[in-house]
Every structure is written in C-alpha cells, then in structure tokens.
Design an enzyme around this catalytic site. Structure first.
Site, PDB file in Angstrom:
ATOM      1  N   ARG A 164       0.829  -1.206   0.000  1.00 38.97           N
ATOM      2  CA  ARG A 164       0.000   0.000   0.000  1.00 38.97           C
ATOM      3  C   ARG A 164       0.864   1.257   0.000  1.00 38.97           C
ATOM      4  O   ARG A 164       0.524   2.263  -0.604  1.00 38.97           O
ATOM      5  CB  ARG A 164      -0.929  -0.020   1.214  1.00 38.97           C
ATOM      6  CG  ARG A 164      -1.946  -1.160   1.198  1.00 38.97           C
ATOM      7  CD  ARG A 164      -2.821  -1.130   2.440  1.00 38.97           C
ATOM      8  NE  ARG A 164      -3.780  -2.227   2.466  1.00 38.97           N
ATOM      9  CZ  ARG A 164      -3.614  -3.355   3.128  1.00 38.97           C
ATOM     10  NH1 ARG A 164      -2.482  -3.556   3.792  1.00 38.97           N
ATOM     11  NH2 ARG A 164      -4.525  -4.292   3.121  1.00 38.97           N
TER      12      ARG A 164
ATOM     13  N   ASP B 255      -9.434  -4.435   8.724  1.00 32.66           N
ATOM     14  CA  ASP B 255      -8.458  -5.359   9.317  1.00 32.66           C
ATOM     15  C   ASP B 255      -9.025  -5.964  10.613  1.00 32.66           C
ATOM     16  O   ASP B 255      -8.861  -7.158  10.885  1.00 32.66           O
ATOM     17  CB  ASP B 255      -7.150  -4.627   9.638  1.00 32.66           C
ATOM     18  CG  ASP B 255      -6.645  -3.820   8.463  1.00 32.66           C
ATOM     19  OD1 ASP B 255      -5.740  -4.285   7.758  1.00 32.66           O
ATOM     20  OD2 ASP B 255      -7.179  -2.720   8.253  1.00 32.66           O
TER      21      ASP B 255
ATOM     22  N   ARG C 189     -11.524  -8.554   9.782  1.00 27.44           N
ATOM     23  CA  ARG C 189     -10.844  -9.795   9.377  1.00 27.44           C
ATOM     24  C   ARG C 189     -10.361 -10.571  10.601  1.00 27.44           C
ATOM     25  O   ARG C 189     -10.476 -11.798  10.669  1.00 27.44           O
ATOM     26  CB  ARG C 189      -9.669  -9.468   8.458  1.00 27.44           C
ATOM     27  CG  ARG C 189     -10.080  -9.032   7.065  1.00 27.44           C
ATOM     28  CD  ARG C 189      -8.919  -8.447   6.289  1.00 27.44           C
ATOM     29  NE  ARG C 189      -9.269  -8.197   4.892  1.00 27.44           N
ATOM     30  CZ  ARG C 189      -8.669  -7.312   4.104  1.00 27.44           C
ATOM     31  NH1 ARG C 189      -7.669  -6.575   4.586  1.00 27.44           N
ATOM     32  NH2 ARG C 189      -9.048  -7.152   2.856  1.00 27.44           N
TER      33      ARG C 189
ATOM     34  N   HIS D  32      -2.771   0.787   8.290  1.00 25.39           N
ATOM     35  CA  HIS D  32      -3.531  -0.185   7.510  1.00 25.39           C
ATOM     36  C   HIS D  32      -2.555  -0.757   6.484  1.00 25.39           C
ATOM     37  O   HIS D  32      -2.470  -0.302   5.354  1.00 25.39           O
ATOM     38  CB  HIS D  32      -4.716   0.500   6.818  1.00 25.39           C
ATOM     39  CG  HIS D  32      -5.445  -0.383   5.832  1.00 25.39           C
ATOM     40  ND1 HIS D  32      -5.981  -1.591   6.177  1.00 25.39           N
ATOM     41  CD2 HIS D  32      -5.703  -0.210   4.512  1.00 25.39           C
ATOM     42  CE1 HIS D  32      -6.551  -2.132   5.109  1.00 25.39           C
ATOM     43  NE2 HIS D  32      -6.388  -1.316   4.079  1.00 25.39           N
TER      44      HIS D  32
END
Length: 312
Positions: free
Chosen positions: A88, A148, A151, A175
C-alpha cells in the site's frame, strides 16, 4: 448542508461496491457519483438506479465537483489500484498527486463536509487530505483498520467456534504491513481471551500470531486470486458512514488524527475512536502492553517516514 446527501469520488471496484452497499441503507436521499471517466460514473448511476424499486427512494446520478456544495459526506476512493505484489505504501506518490488535483476542487465548493478517505495507503492519504483541505482534523477520517479488525474478528471467531460479533479485539496502527493486533485487551463477550483459550484449549501464542499474519496478508491473497478487494471494504465504509450520519458515537478503529495519544503526534493511523456526526469525536487510549506499544511506535514511524518525503 444536506445530511442526507453523500458523494462517492472514484467509481472503480471499491467505489461502485460502496455505492451499492450504501443504497441498501436508509441513510441518504441523494447519492452523487464522480469519476475522471464521466461515462463510467453515468453507467454506474444508471445501473444502481435500476435497482431502486427494490430498496428505498433516492436520487442517484453522475455529477461534478460543483454538486458537492451541500454534500454532508464525501467518500473518496479515487486513486491508482494496488497491483499484485505491490504494498500500500508503494502507491503513495501516485495517489498524493491525484489528491493534489482533487482536494482543491472539493474545498472550492464546500468547507463543511465530512471527508471519508478510502484510497490507499489510507493513513498517509488521510493525512494528505487533511493537509491539502485545511479542514478540521476531526472532519477528515480514513477507513483505517476497520476492515483489518473485521478480518481478525472473523478469523478468530472461526478458530474459536464463536460468532465473530462476539469477538472484541482490535487491529491498530498502519492499515498495512506494520499493523498490530492488540491481544492484551482482546476478549470474547467480556471473557478475557487468554481465559477463554484456557477453557476451550483452542489457541496458544503461535496460533494467535498465525491468525494475525493471516489478517495482515489477507488483502494480498485476495488481490492475487481476484485482482482487487472491494466487497468487505464496502461494508466497512458503510459501517463508518452509518456511525457518522446517524450520530451513533460508535467506537471504530478509523484512521484518526493523533496528537499526543500513545506518546505520538501529528499522524493519522487506525485507532479506536468515538465516531459520530462531527467525525472523530474522541480518540481512545486503549491499554497496550510494552510489546504492543513498541510495535505501535514502529508502525507510526513507518508512516511518518513516508509522510516526511511528500512535501505536505
């Protein structure tokens, strides 16, 4: 300002999925779609509008930045997509340049909206949006580690054999690759995680670390298999939007401006915060053990090192 008006800027997989998720909630009466490809925005607006007889009345249309003048919530997903194998943070320079063009077009027509940033790397992009907009920091929010954390709840719940909604644990920090799981305060409906594991004999330190690694690498695996992630982030963004629009004062690990909490300052990262109509109403200092504090400081420094090279 119209609290029932929302805009989504960027109509790729993520933006379109967010729009689809939003129309199934009775939060907005007007939804504006904006994309550099106007024809794509028009097509998405048409497709979504054809489903309105199955949901609730609202106006959906492809618009321009001028249509943001009275918009309460502006969700920004625009930016280059994350390619297989790309982190990212490697996206950052491309997407900051996109924001340098886009954010001034937003602020030219409104100074009162709430900005919800989804573009990756979301923590750096949220910081950039705040700097470039001049908005109060509480009005500029990133999707942070909400996905996240979801998850983690899903994977831990599946491992323990309990409903993921009964799992209370956070992923915080970037993140991205330096995020951390806060195991020290994790619990299953009030039962300390360690105690729950002792009762069930279901996990140990090695297992928990494997679950954390599965969370951290989830996006890479999805991107490898199908090219992009969009359904789960759409639901995460809808959850944040609901907390803002309905003034829920919900605790969510959004990317919030942190200045003094956890011993760090002048940075955005995923952290449990009270989210309501003003955006981030309060950043919460949840307890961290010594190892978690060190991991968070490393994660924050990773972000600050990137920000330092962006001339913001």
């Amino acid at each position: 300002m119209n609290k029932q008006k929302c805009a989504v800027i960027g109509c790729g997989f993520v933006g379109a999925s967010i729009a689809f998720s939003l129309i199934q909630e009775e939060m907005f009466s007007e939804l504006v779609l904006i994309d550099i490809n106007q024809t794509k925005a028009e097509g998405e607006a048409m497709d979504l509008s054809h489903g309105l007889p199955f949901v609730h009345p609202m106006k959906i249309y492809a618009g321009t930045y001028a249509d943001l003048a009275d918009c309460f919530l502006i969700i920004i997903t625009a930016g280059a997509g994350q390619r297989p194998g790309e982190t990212r943070l490697e996206l950052v320079r491309k997407n900051v340049e996109i924001f340098r063009d886009m954010i001034p077009q937003i602020t030219a027509v409104t100074q009162d909206a709430r900005l919800l940033i989804v573009s990756n790397p979301v923590d750096v992009m949220t910081y950039a949006a705040w700097k470039l907009s001049g908005y109060p920091p509480e009005h500029v929010i990133g999707s942070g580690t909400v996905l996240d954390t979801a998850r983690l709840k899903y994977l831990l719940g599946a491992h323990l054999g309990v409903d993921s909604r009964s799992v209370h644990a956070f992923i915080i920090g970037e993140h991205g690759d330096s995020e951390l799981a806060v195991w020290s305060s994790a619990n299953i409906s009030g039962v300390d995680l360690d105690s729950f594991c002792d009762i069930c004999g279901a996990c140990d330190g090695e297992t928990l670390h494997r679950l954390y690694e599965d969370v951290r690498t989830s996006a890479y695996k999805v991107i490898e298999k199908k090219g992009a992630t969009y359904y789960a982030i759409a639901l995460a963004v809808t959850r944040i939007a609901r907390a803002i629009v309905r003034e829920e004062h919900s605790v969510l690990p959004v990317s919030a401006y942190v200045n003094g909490h956890y011993g760090v300052s002048d940075v955005y990262f995923g952290v449990p915060s009270i989210v309501g109509a003003e955006g981030v109403e309060k950043v919460l200092d949840i307890p961290l053990d010594g190892s978690e504090q060190q991991q968070l400081e490393h994660s924050v420094q990773t972000l600050k090192d990137v920000i330092a090279g962006l001339d913001l």
